[in-house]
Write a protein that holds these residues in place. Sequence first.
Motif, PDB file in Angstrom:
ATOM      1  N   LYS A 196      -4.250   3.820   6.542  1.00 21.47           N
ATOM      2  CA  LYS A 196      -3.856   3.576   5.142  1.00 21.47           C
ATOM      3  C   LYS A 196      -4.309   2.186   4.701  1.00 21.47           C
ATOM      4  O   LYS A 196      -4.639   1.949   3.560  1.00 21.47           O
ATOM      5  N   ASN A 209      -2.695  -4.188   8.260  1.00 19.61           N
ATOM      6  CA  ASN A 209      -1.291  -3.935   8.559  1.00 19.61           C
ATOM      7  C   ASN A 209      -1.145  -3.882  10.091  1.00 19.61           C
ATOM      8  O   ASN A 209      -1.783  -3.058  10.735  1.00 19.61           O
ATOM      9  N   TYR A 219       0.858  -2.697  12.109  1.00 23.27           N
ATOM     10  CA  TYR A 219       1.193  -1.368  12.639  1.00 23.27           C
ATOM     11  C   TYR A 219      -0.086  -0.569  12.893  1.00 23.27           C
ATOM     12  O   TYR A 219      -0.258   0.049  13.948  1.00 23.27           O
ATOM     13  N   PHE A 220      -1.008  -0.596  11.930  1.00 22.11           N
ATOM     14  CA  PHE A 220      -2.251   0.159  12.094  1.00 22.11           C
ATOM     15  C   PHE A 220      -3.198  -0.525  13.079  1.00 22.11           C
ATOM     16  O   PHE A 220      -4.007   0.145  13.717  1.00 22.11           O
ATOM     17  N   ASP A 238      -0.125   9.761  11.400  1.00 29.11           N
ATOM     18  CA  ASP A 238       0.811   8.905  10.668  1.00 29.11           C
ATOM     19  C   ASP A 238       1.217   9.473   9.300  1.00 29.11           C
ATOM     20  O   ASP A 238       2.386   9.590   9.013  1.00 29.11           O
ATOM     21  N   GLN A 294       4.145  11.265  14.145  1.00 31.38           N
ATOM     22  CA  GLN A 294       4.797  10.274  15.002  1.00 31.38           C
ATOM     23  C   GLN A 294       6.069  10.814  15.645  1.00 31.38           C
ATOM     24  O   GLN A 294       6.493  10.341  16.686  1.00 31.38           O
ATOM     25  N   ALA A 321       7.334   2.475   0.768  1.00 26.74           N
ATOM     26  CA  ALA A 321       5.979   1.901   0.753  1.00 26.74           C
ATOM     27  C   ALA A 321       5.349   2.240  -0.601  1.00 26.74           C
ATOM     28  O   ALA A 321       5.876   1.841  -1.635  1.00 26.74           O
ATOM     29  N   ASN A 339       3.994  10.379   4.185  1.00 24.34           N
ATOM     30  CA  ASN A 339       4.979  10.258   5.270  1.00 24.34           C
ATOM     31  C   ASN A 339       6.317   9.756   4.728  1.00 24.34           C
ATOM     32  O   ASN A 339       7.351  10.375   4.925  1.00 24.34           O
ATOM     33  N   GLN A 340       6.305   8.650   3.989  1.00 23.15           N
ATOM     34  CA  GLN A 340       7.575   8.125   3.467  1.00 23.15           C
ATOM     35  C   GLN A 340       8.260   9.147   2.545  1.00 23.15           C
ATOM     36  O   GLN A 340       9.472   9.328   2.611  1.00 23.15           O
ATOM     37  N   TRP A 386      10.013  11.777   4.567  1.00 22.69           N
ATOM     38  CA  TRP A 386      11.238  11.262   5.211  1.00 22.69           C
ATOM     39  C   TRP A 386      12.352  11.084   4.171  1.00 22.69           C
ATOM     40  O   TRP A 386      13.514  11.395   4.439  1.00 22.69           O
ATOM     41  N   ASP A 394       3.875  -1.388   0.654  1.00 16.21           N
ATOM     42  CA  ASP A 394       3.411  -1.961   1.928  1.00 16.21           C
ATOM     43  C   ASP A 394       2.732  -3.312   1.711  1.00 16.21           C
ATOM     44  O   ASP A 394       1.761  -3.672   2.395  1.00 16.21           O
ATOM     45  N   THR A 425       9.350   1.707   6.375  1.00 19.25           N
ATOM     46  CA  THR A 425       7.997   1.160   6.478  1.00 19.25           C
ATOM     47  C   THR A 425       8.067  -0.177   7.205  1.00 19.25           C
ATOM     48  O   THR A 425       8.965  -0.991   6.923  1.00 19.25           O
ATOM     49  N   THR A 426       7.131  -0.409   8.111  1.00 24.78           N
ATOM     50  CA  THR A 426       7.161  -1.642   8.908  1.00 24.78           C
ATOM     51  C   THR A 426       6.992  -2.884   8.035  1.00 24.78           C
ATOM     52  O   THR A 426       7.567  -3.928   8.310  1.00 24.78           O
ATOM     53  N   LEU A 453      12.304   1.660   9.707  1.00 28.88           N
ATOM     54  CA  LEU A 453      11.239   1.726  10.708  1.00 28.88           C
ATOM     55  C   LEU A 453      10.517   0.393  10.781  1.00 28.88           C
ATOM     56  O   LEU A 453       9.928  -0.057   9.795  1.00 28.88           O
ATOM     57  N   LEU A 468      11.472   3.138  15.715  1.00 26.40           N
ATOM     58  CA  LEU A 468      10.018   3.359  15.609  1.00 26.40           C
ATOM     59  C   LEU A 468       9.542   4.071  16.877  1.00 26.40           C
ATOM     60  O   LEU A 468      10.241   4.128  17.874  1.00 26.40           O
TER      61      LEU A 468
HETATM   62  C1  RAM Z   1       3.929   1.234   7.526  1.00 26.45           C
HETATM   63  C2  RAM Z   1       3.075   2.344   6.979  1.00 26.45           C
HETATM   64  C3  RAM Z   1       2.985   3.532   7.938  1.00 26.45           C
HETATM   65  C4  RAM Z   1       4.346   3.933   8.440  1.00 26.45           C
HETATM   66  C5  RAM Z   1       5.034   2.757   9.081  1.00 26.45           C
HETATM   67  C6  RAM Z   1       6.419   3.092   9.571  1.00 26.45           C
HETATM   68  O1  RAM Z   1       3.210   0.481   8.457  1.00 26.45           O
HETATM   69  O2  RAM Z   1       3.614   2.772   5.752  1.00 26.45           O
HETATM   70  O3  RAM Z   1       2.366   4.619   7.284  1.00 26.45           O
HETATM   71  O4  RAM Z   1       4.265   4.993   9.365  1.00 26.45           O
HETATM   72  O5  RAM Z   1       5.138   1.716   8.119  1.00 26.45           O
END
Ligand code: RAM
Length: 360
Positions: free
Chosen positions: A64, A68, A70-71, A146, A160, A189, A195-196, A199, A225, A251-252, A276, A296
Amino acid sequence: MRRASIRRTCAALAAVTSLALAATACGGTTKKDVGSEGGSAATAGKADPGAATKKGLTVGFLPKQVNNPYFTSADNGGRKALEELGEKYKEVGPSSATDTSGQVSYVNTLTQQQVDAMAVSAQDHGALCTALKQAMSNGIKVVTYDSDTKPECRNAFVSQASAEDLGRTEVQLLAQQIGYQGKIAVLSAAQTATNQNTWIDYMKQELKDPKYKNVQLVKVAYGNDDAQQSFQQTQGLLQEYPDLKGIISPTTVGIKAAAQYLSGSKYRGKVKLTGLGTPNDMRKYVKNGTVDAFELWDPAKLGELAARTAVALSSGQIGGKEGETFKAGAMGSYTLGKDGVINLGKPTVFDARNIDQFDF
Ligand code: RAM
């Protein structure tokens, strides 16, 4: 002409002509590669679980957002697995999580570069579909990881964890922390993030349980984000709802910015925060009492599984159909579920007792 060279010619054609023209000229391969019946875009031919793993494949990762952390962890996990398998890794992607047209261009770039497979975390559920279908019609295997697109726009989705589990457990965590009483908000985000949004839908379903009758979800805010926007959105939530009891940030980037805001405010420890996050981002906020618990999965494992799925698809070991099984190296065997979804496993809940055991 050999099939590989047909594919390369078509990829080049797609890159320089309109999609319609390329699709007409490459019609034969299009039909062969992309299933048209419901579910994921599973290949028409039968998968052979015993097929040899191909070497020298190029797999492009398209997260994405490239900057970031996380990625960075996720894609490094993919890179390591590909190197171990004798494949080639590349990564392209936008620096903003709301640059959907940028993501579309990157899909087209990978198609032009004639990669064998791509692993994509979609910023938007539908926006990438035409470009991803074009990639698949050129014989490129498409895995989402993701954040998914529509099932017919990719071969498989590496998730995930169960989306339902994630949504419901975040509400359960926060409700326990606030004693099942009071106003709560979500700091998400991007508004389009698949994804968000999935959830959050499960969070809303969980909140319908009578045990949450005194818990009120007052707002879903979007920090895109982006650290600064997420910080400001948290500040805004507290201005609008000074009696807010808790925030879920799935979102992280969001949870870290929200923790930073709460930590330096009079709300530290009073307004509960979960969601997360990565243990490395959140460690100091757990230690200073801003955050009790959050969750996470291991992003590197998610990236590794995405890479191994891409290689299994490119090697013909799986086609993207429910019930197919493949070996993901030391990670063990995985079976494709409905719509070609592969679940990494269960997330971990981090708190003061275990956070120091993790380094990502
Ligand atoms: C952010 C992004 C990613 C998500 C994590 C939890 O880094 O939105 O897509 O999976 O959070």
